[in-house]
Design an enzyme around this catalytic site. Structure first.
Site, PDB file in Angstrom:
ATOM      1  N   ASP A  47      26.278 -33.986  10.515  1.00  0.00           N
ATOM      2  CA  ASP A  47      26.460 -35.437  10.371  1.00  0.00           C
ATOM      3  C   ASP A  47      27.392 -35.969  11.458  1.00  0.00           C
ATOM      4  OD1 ASP A  47      28.793 -34.364   9.397  1.00  0.00           O
ATOM      5  OD2 ASP A  47      28.827 -35.527   7.541  1.00  0.00           O
ATOM      6  N   SER A  48      27.909 -35.071  12.298  1.00  0.00           N
ATOM      7  CA  SER A  48      28.629 -35.506  13.501  1.00  0.00           C
ATOM      8  C   SER A  48      27.738 -36.391  14.365  1.00  0.00           C
ATOM      9  CB  SER A  48      29.097 -34.289  14.313  1.00  0.00           C
ATOM     10  OG  SER A  48      28.015 -33.413  14.554  1.00  0.00           O
ATOM     11  N   ASP A  86      23.044 -31.173   7.346  1.00  0.00           N
ATOM     12  CA  ASP A  86      24.221 -31.600   6.585  1.00  0.00           C
ATOM     13  C   ASP A  86      23.842 -32.586   5.487  1.00  0.00           C
ATOM     14  OD1 ASP A  86      26.486 -30.301   7.461  1.00  0.00           O
ATOM     15  OD2 ASP A  86      27.059 -31.850   8.904  1.00  0.00           O
ATOM     16  N   LYS A 116      24.081 -27.803   4.473  1.00  0.00           N
ATOM     17  CA  LYS A 116      25.525 -27.563   4.523  1.00  0.00           C
ATOM     18  C   LYS A 116      26.214 -28.728   3.816  1.00  0.00           C
ATOM     19  CE  LYS A 116      28.082 -28.101   8.427  1.00  0.00           C
ATOM     20  NZ  LYS A 116      29.007 -29.174   8.019  1.00  0.00           N
ATOM     21  N   GLU A 184      36.580 -25.118   9.634  1.00  0.00           N
ATOM     22  CA  GLU A 184      36.856 -26.042  10.746  1.00  0.00           C
ATOM     23  C   GLU A 184      38.351 -26.309  10.901  1.00  0.00           C
ATOM     24  OE1 GLU A 184      34.441 -29.569  10.991  1.00  0.00           O
ATOM     25  OE2 GLU A 184      35.675 -30.430  12.582  1.00  0.00           O
TER      26      GLU A 184
HETATM   27  O1  KIV Z   1      28.762 -32.247  11.533  1.00  0.00           O
HETATM   28  C1  KIV Z   1      28.935 -31.260  12.274  1.00  0.00           C
HETATM   29  O2  KIV Z   1      28.499 -31.232  13.432  1.00  0.00           O
HETATM   30  C2  KIV Z   1      29.671 -30.124  11.751  1.00  0.00           C
HETATM   31  C3  KIV Z   1      30.098 -29.091  12.722  1.00  0.00           C
HETATM   32  C4  KIV Z   1      31.162 -29.625  13.578  1.00  0.00           C
HETATM   33  C5  KIV Z   1      30.474 -27.822  12.047  1.00  0.00           C
HETATM   34  O3  KIV Z   1      29.925 -30.059  10.590  1.00  0.00           O
END
Ligand code: KIV
Length: 272
Positions: A47-48, A86, A116, A184
């Site tokens: 979700d980044s 995510d 995730k 993280e």
């Molecule tokens: O959202 C994301 O990209 C993440 C990674 C930084 C592990 O959770």
């Protein structure tokens, strides 16, 4: 290539038994997934993307529909890596049932192999609910970007009394049935102790070289996201500078009318 000749895609089970460190990167689009797939065991549709692709200042406004669209793109662009999607903020914290509906829908719409979600002890019953119903889950502990406001910013966790809490989160996530856990931005000795204690793979980002694998945001390692570079990022390339150079050259060529050239036009130099 026939179905039988195609490289087999990693599954949560094959990742959990991999003999080499898990190589994981974020991916949000088909062309990037195509470039990363030959090198990676796990592609994370994180979700980044809210920050990296959409310019948001946190991940909080990312929706399941955004995750579905980018998840589909990444599954289309990959053959070998396991794809994880995510669960975005607000789509799973209310109840295990809500989490199941969203996770099942995302897996069905994208073809991803797992989901995730962020959280430790407070998410253990939700993780167990999903796993018991056939959804492979990667946990995410330490810094949880979806809790950035409660955390008081994107800060490293695990100092002092917090160390024991992160360890408890790790154990709760493993006990609940997650097949792997992302750690993280956590103090190295704490992450190291977690990696040594858990039997499931730990995937570090700003954690410890002893983790069972590492993940980075791809745009960070390529130098394509200059807004903010956390200490744990190593830039393996400076593609932002390369893009700047190429676009400046294109702009100059258009302005001086040297682009398109004769070979880039049809009917100018071709013999009839
Ligand atoms: O959202 C994301 O990209 C993440 C990674 C930084 C592990 O959770």
């Amino acid at each position: 290539m026939s179905k039988h000749q195609m490289a087999r895609r990693h599954t949560p089970r094959s990742l959990a038994t991999l003999q080499t460190p898990i190589v994981a990167l974020t991916a949000y689009t088909t062309p990037m997934a195509r470039l990363l797939d030959p090198h990676c065991d796990l592609l994370l549709v994180g979700d980044s993307l809210g920050m990296v692709v959409y310019g948001m200042d946190s991940t909080l406004a990312v929706t399941p529909d955004m995750m579905a669209a980018h998840g589909q793109a990444v599954v289309r662009g990959s053959q070998k890596a396991c794809v994880a999607v995510d669960l975005p903020f607000g789509s799973y914290q209310e109840s295990p049932q809500q989490a199941f509906r969203v996770a099942a829908d995302l897996m069905a719409r994208t073809g991803a192999g797992c989901v995730k979600l962020e959280g430790g002890r407070e998410m253990a019953s939700t993780i167990a609910f999903l796993v018991e119903r056939g959804i492979p889950v990667i946990g995410h502990i330490g810094l949880k970007p979806q809790a950035v406001h409660a955390h008081g910013g994107f800060r490293t966790v695990g100092r002092g009394a917090e160390a024991a809490q992160v360890m408890e989160d790790a154990l709760a996530v493993e006990q609940a049935g997650a097949f792997a856990v992302v750690i993280e931005s956590t103090m190295e000795p704490v992450a190291r102790a977690i990696a040594a204690k858990l039997t499931i793979p730990t995937i570090g980002i700003g954690a410890s070289p002893t983790c069972g694998g590492q993940v980075l945001v791809t745009e960070d390692l390529l130098g394509l996201f200059p807004d903010f570079t956390p200490r744990f990022v190593r830039r393996f390339a400076e593609l932002g500078q390369e893009v700047d150079r190429a676009v400046a050259a294109y702009a100059a060529a258009v302005r001086e009318r040297s682009f398109p050239g004769p070979d880039e036009c049809v009917g100018l130099t071709d013999t009839p």
